[in-house]
Design an enzyme around this catalytic site. Structure first.
Site, short mmCIF file in Angstrom:
data_model
loop_
_atom_site.label_atom_id
_atom_site.label_comp_id
_atom_site.label_asym_id
_atom_site.label_seq_id
_atom_site.Cartn_x
_atom_site.Cartn_y
_atom_site.Cartn_z
N ALA A 15 0.83 -1.21 0.00
CA ALA A 15 0.00 0.00 0.00
C ALA A 15 0.86 1.26 0.00
O ALA A 15 0.58 2.22 -0.73
CB ALA A 15 -0.93 0.00 1.21
N ARG A 41 7.15 -13.70 -4.72
CA ARG A 41 5.89 -13.92 -5.44
C ARG A 41 5.45 -12.72 -6.27
O ARG A 41 4.55 -12.83 -7.11
CB ARG A 41 4.77 -14.37 -4.48
CG ARG A 41 4.32 -13.34 -3.49
CD ARG A 41 3.00 -13.75 -2.81
NE ARG A 41 2.46 -12.55 -2.16
CZ ARG A 41 2.91 -12.07 -1.00
NH1 ARG A 41 3.85 -12.70 -0.32
NH2 ARG A 41 2.40 -10.96 -0.50
N ARG A 101 13.47 3.19 14.57
CA ARG A 101 13.07 4.55 14.98
C ARG A 101 13.66 5.03 16.29
O ARG A 101 14.00 6.19 16.42
CB ARG A 101 11.53 4.62 15.07
CG ARG A 101 10.87 4.66 13.71
CD ARG A 101 9.36 4.84 13.87
NE ARG A 101 8.70 4.51 12.61
CZ ARG A 101 7.50 3.95 12.52
NH1 ARG A 101 6.82 3.66 13.62
NH2 ARG A 101 6.97 3.70 11.34
N CYS A 130 2.88 6.89 11.22
CA CYS A 130 1.91 7.76 10.53
C CYS A 130 1.17 8.70 11.48
O CYS A 130 1.05 9.90 11.23
CB CYS A 130 0.91 6.91 9.75
SG CYS A 130 0.26 5.50 10.67
N GLN A 157 -8.04 6.06 13.37
CA GLN A 157 -7.11 5.66 12.32
C GLN A 157 -7.75 4.75 11.26
O GLN A 157 -8.59 3.91 11.58
CB GLN A 157 -5.88 5.00 12.96
CG GLN A 157 -5.07 6.00 13.77
CD GLN A 157 -3.80 5.42 14.40
OE1 GLN A 157 -3.59 5.56 15.59
NE2 GLN A 157 -2.94 4.80 13.60
N SER A 160 -6.05 1.46 6.07
CA SER A 160 -4.91 1.37 5.16
C SER A 160 -3.60 1.41 5.94
O SER A 160 -2.56 1.03 5.40
CB SER A 160 -4.95 2.48 4.10
OG SER A 160 -4.89 3.74 4.72
N GLY A 161 -3.64 1.85 7.19
CA GLY A 161 -2.46 1.77 8.05
C GLY A 161 -2.05 0.33 8.30
O GLY A 161 -0.91 0.06 8.67
N LYS A 224 4.54 4.27 20.43
CA LYS A 224 5.21 4.98 19.33
C LYS A 224 4.89 6.47 19.38
O LYS A 224 5.79 7.30 19.28
CB LYS A 224 4.75 4.41 17.97
CG LYS A 224 5.28 3.02 17.64
CD LYS A 224 4.64 2.52 16.33
CE LYS A 224 4.63 1.00 16.27
NZ LYS A 224 3.73 0.49 15.19
N HIS A 253 -6.10 9.43 8.51
CA HIS A 253 -6.15 9.35 9.97
C HIS A 253 -6.66 10.68 10.52
O HIS A 253 -6.21 11.74 10.09
CB HIS A 253 -4.75 9.13 10.55
CG HIS A 253 -4.21 7.74 10.40
ND1 HIS A 253 -4.93 6.69 9.88
CD2 HIS A 253 -2.99 7.23 10.73
CE1 HIS A 253 -4.17 5.60 9.89
NE2 HIS A 253 -3.00 5.90 10.39
N ASN A 326 -2.79 9.01 5.72
CA ASN A 326 -1.75 8.24 6.39
C ASN A 326 -0.79 7.55 5.42
O ASN A 326 0.33 7.23 5.78
CB ASN A 326 -2.37 7.20 7.33
CG ASN A 326 -3.41 6.35 6.64
OD1 ASN A 326 -4.42 6.89 6.15
ND2 ASN A 326 -3.20 5.07 6.56
#
Lengths: 348, 348
Positions: A15, A41, A101, A130, A157, A160-161, A224, A253, A326
């Site tokens: 994504a 793959r 991070r 994000c 949120q 797609s995150g 986070k 988000h 996001n």
């Protein structure tokens, strides 16, 4: 003649990876070649880029030979394995996963906030989470102008995150519901966290769990937001309280943020400040029902801020509603901005 | 022989009215007759009740003749018009709308929290706002035990709070999306607020507007949570900061609540307190991914509480995640409980 770069995208079919390749198209960078790397793959798939197509190659250590910039978005364990290999072969790595991070040798960068920390890199630069990035874009101008004492954030949120599989899960569930499946019989295999034991429907639900649970009853997503904020703002004294919640939104988000600043200010001053802040679009006019909305943020690089209000009991307390795509500012676009900034600072 | 009551439900065909008639079925009240009142266009419809059916009559002043208890859920303007007519005819009114809530002659009651204020009624009792009720059920035991200094709440509210038309709008939008309509082309005619000028899609979105905007940039829903909390808890000094947000959930409001208490305590003490609190079901075990979820709250009368965590920076700061079926404890069930409590207190 100035240098032009060979850029590898690891996880190019995911994504975020897809968005990175799209955005490289218009990036402010001299590009010689884009290499798309993914798991076995996906090898042989083609991805459109400018007026040509890129053929996906396998993500291996050798694939980074001759690469100048490697942008990783293939999951933490693959970053752990291959980022050092890319660095060894002379690439600068921009990593979208959480793996590096909090490493003290790795700058954690939102280009509008702490671009100078790029100068300290030792080969790897981390892209923040994000939900953290958009909060930083909205709050750093306030911190600079009025100081920042405390943040209490509750997130809304998008799926797609959790990647393409998160989107597919929500879409399959709403389709099943539309076709008559009762709410409590919707099937879940991915959310709230693909790596956790139990899975719950996200359609028509709100799940107060993103990533797995860690210490003190906080999820890793909440940790986070707390730890990355302190690192990005280079200030361990900022108090951050976070509750992270997944809702049935495809992308975008939203965040309900309550802050306490150090110096007294007012709504108008905050609006003016944010209207002129880098990366921010102010959408704040209750008389016109104007406020940021997740669906309007999709495919936009900005961080939208609105519903700025003063706390009724605390002259230093304010509310903000902060929304961003996001997959873009929260991931792909921030990575591209890091590459652009490194080029501008002649760090490549 | 003890008295038995004639009960009128004004707005009997709406999302909440339907639930009220259903719940009267098992209510702890001696019932002689239930009258279903609604607008002209619903007259003649039938509603099942016990082993018979009720035929809907028109909502008029005369319809309250002989009525002992009148439960209103037909909108503020109809409560304003007909509640005094019902009182004039000898009925006690339990009003589900916001119209009388802040009237100093009207008790605003959550039976688990302030049942004694029912004794002060002058004919009308107000049922609080849905998002306020569930917060009160969760926080009153904490206030009693440890004191309550400040509340910062962000809500995740379901569309059924906007009535049957809110549910239909969400369902139509997700169906259209499943059939291929792009997100930005979904049609909206009801939300965020039927009475406001602009309407926005709720499917796959989060709308930080519930009801219309009032003073200082706050929506009326936010003002309700702030003012009703102080009235129900009989304490003007409690600081309440609220952000109210509609999300694409059919039923079940969720709330991310941050509190500051007056006396130091800990997570375990709060869990034990709430596990034994009236109307509360504790669902709080991160190791089992156990926390309240909107879809699990549907058709349940309880207020579910979980994700209790201590603020990392403040020993008197705690987070809670509070979920309840907004049509039941948030509306219909709380009204029935008020009637039951008045019967028990011999106030009818």
């Amino acid at each position: 003649m100035s240098k032009s770069y060979t850029i590898a995208v690891a996880g190019a079919t995911g994504a975020v990876g897809t968005k990175i390749v799209e955005l490289l198209n218009g990036a402010n960078l001299p590009i010689k070649e884009v290499k798309a790397l993914a798991s076995k793959r996906s090898v042989g798939k083609t991805i459109p880029f400018k007026d040509t197509t890129i053929v996906v190659e396998e993500l291996t250590a050798e694939a980074f030979t001759g690469v100048d910039i490697a942008i990783f978005s293939a999951g933490g364990s693959l970053s752990e394995k291959f980022a050092p290999e890319a660095v060894k072969r002379g690439a600068v790595v921009i990593d979208n996963t959480s793996h590096y991070r909090m490493d003290e040798n790795v700058p954690l960068v939102v280009p509008e906030v702490n671009p100078e920390s790029l100068r300290d890199h030792q080969g790897i630069i981390a892209n923040p989470n994000c939900s953290t990035i958009q909060m930083m874009v909205a709050l750093e101008p306030i911190r600079q102008a009025f100081g920042l004492e405390k943040i209490v954030v509750s997130t809304y949120q998008a799926v797609s995150g959790a990647g393409a599989q998160g989107i597919a899960e929500l879409e399959n569930q709403v389709k099943a519901y539309s076709e008559g499946t009762p709410l409590k019989e919707l099937k879940a295999e991915v959310l709230p966290s693909a790596g956790d034991k139990k899975h719950y429907p996200i359609a028509f639900n709100a799940l107060p769990q993103i990533d797995v649970f860690g210490e003190d009853g906080y999820t890793l997503e909440e940790w986070k937001m707390i730890n990355e904020t302190k690192k990005i703002m280079s200030d361990d004294t900022i108090k951050v309280a976070a509750t992270c919640v997944r809702i049935p939104v495809v992308s975008g988000h939203s965040e309900s943020i309550y802050i306490e600043v150090e110096k007294e200010t007012n709504v108008k001053a905050l609006q003016e400040l944010l209207a002129n802040a880098p990366g921010v679009v102010l959408q704040d006019d209750p008389s016109q029902q104007l406020y940021p909305q997740a669906i309007n943020s999709i495919d936009d690089k900005a961080t939208f801020v609105g519903r700025i209000r003063r706390d009724l009991d605390n002259p230093k307390g304010f509310h903000l509603w902060v929304v961003s795509d996001n997959l873009l500012k929260g991931a792909a676009w921030n990575s591209i901005q890091i590459a652009e900034k490194m080029h501008a600072l002649k760090l490549l």
